[in-house]
Design an enzyme around this catalytic site. Sequence first.
Site, PDB file in Angstrom:
ATOM      1  N   TYR A 143       0.839  -1.209   0.000  1.00 49.95           N
ATOM      2  CA  TYR A 143       0.000   0.000   0.000  1.00 49.95           C
ATOM      3  C   TYR A 143       0.865   1.247   0.000  1.00 49.95           C
ATOM      4  O   TYR A 143       1.724   1.396   0.856  1.00 49.95           O
ATOM      5  CB  TYR A 143      -0.907   0.044   1.234  1.00 49.95           C
ATOM      6  CG  TYR A 143      -1.931  -1.047   1.359  1.00 49.95           C
ATOM      7  CD1 TYR A 143      -2.274  -1.873   0.302  1.00 49.95           C
ATOM      8  CD2 TYR A 143      -2.564  -1.268   2.579  1.00 49.95           C
ATOM      9  CE1 TYR A 143      -3.220  -2.881   0.456  1.00 49.95           C
ATOM     10  CE2 TYR A 143      -3.501  -2.272   2.733  1.00 49.95           C
ATOM     11  CZ  TYR A 143      -3.825  -3.079   1.673  1.00 49.95           C
ATOM     12  OH  TYR A 143      -4.755  -4.076   1.836  1.00 49.95           O
ATOM     13  N   HIS A 147      -0.445 -12.360   1.892  1.00 50.82           N
ATOM     14  CA  HIS A 147      -1.368 -11.468   1.185  1.00 50.82           C
ATOM     15  C   HIS A 147      -2.016 -12.129  -0.026  1.00 50.82           C
ATOM     16  O   HIS A 147      -3.167 -11.854  -0.364  1.00 50.82           O
ATOM     17  CB  HIS A 147      -0.625 -10.206   0.738  1.00 50.82           C
ATOM     18  CG  HIS A 147      -1.519  -9.039   0.457  1.00 50.82           C
ATOM     19  ND1 HIS A 147      -1.041  -7.768   0.227  1.00 50.82           N
ATOM     20  CD2 HIS A 147      -2.867  -8.929   0.358  1.00 50.82           C
ATOM     21  CE1 HIS A 147      -2.046  -6.944   0.019  1.00 50.82           C
ATOM     22  NE2 HIS A 147      -3.164  -7.628   0.076  1.00 50.82           N
TER      23      HIS A 147
END
Length: 326
Positions: A53, A127
Amino acid sequence: MQNIQIGNTDLKVMPINLGGNVFGWTLNETESFKILDGFLDRGFNFIDTADVYSVWGGPENKGGESETIIGKWMKARGNRDKVVIATKVGWDFKDGRKGLKADYIQKASEDSLRRLQVDYIDLYYNHIDTGEVPLEETLGAFKSLIDAGKVRYIAASNVPADRLKASLELASTGSYPAYQALQPHYNLVDKAGYDAQLQQLASQYNLTVFPYWSLAGGFLTGKYHTKEDLGQSIRGLHVKKYLTSEGLAIIDLLKELSVKYSVTPAAIALAWLFFTPMVGAPLSSATKAAHLDILASVPELVGKIEKSDIDRLTELSDKMRYNQEG
């Protein structure tokens, strides 16, 4: 608010998980600090981010922006012991950094610890699992981090059901750590994958579920009704597929119930998630104080919303069909 215990751990969190994907993307550092302060001020403590991110945020974004901001905030406020931090490893940065090989997990975890300015990560997610790396290698790398005190517990996100099951079975031998939580894509208009494949595993192995995309990219807030509405935000095109008669019927019911309970449609949509087995704390981001107020209204709403209204929403959700052009 009632504490949520994560899996078979000693981690306890409040029932909303703040998404950190907006930090360093749609919010700058100062704005992010205000949201993080407001989240804690409202009694919450669970913050979610990822190393990647927000690499998509623009030419200046290289990834790591969210972790960096959260790290600066915790250092400035001196509140590390008041928050539970989850971050992730494995997503593709588009510059060669990606995957779940042991050496990459080791390097990526060190980078995350440095950006977060912490000695340990509370909950470290796989993830995304593309199946390219042996499960023993990935779980072995996580074990090394846990043994070194750099990670407390591990979790899974975007992991196919067969890989998740195999990972949990490996962990049951006692040679590897077990995932304690699951972060699936799950909401009122997009739930088939979890219901059909993952819910049983979550229940069997006591995985606490933290749904992401809880508001379907903003669709469940009720602000999208026509194709013309899609231009209202950066996420508009991502919700085009929900603009069907079934999707709009869900929006109509959310609005009806929002009047009945004097809350927003978004609060109703988030409250519905708590009636799904194993769900602990829905994941939602916020970019303004009003969004935090919505999140703060949810725990109380869960305690008073009528089961018959939850059933009405579920019935419509089960009928959901998508716009094939979306």
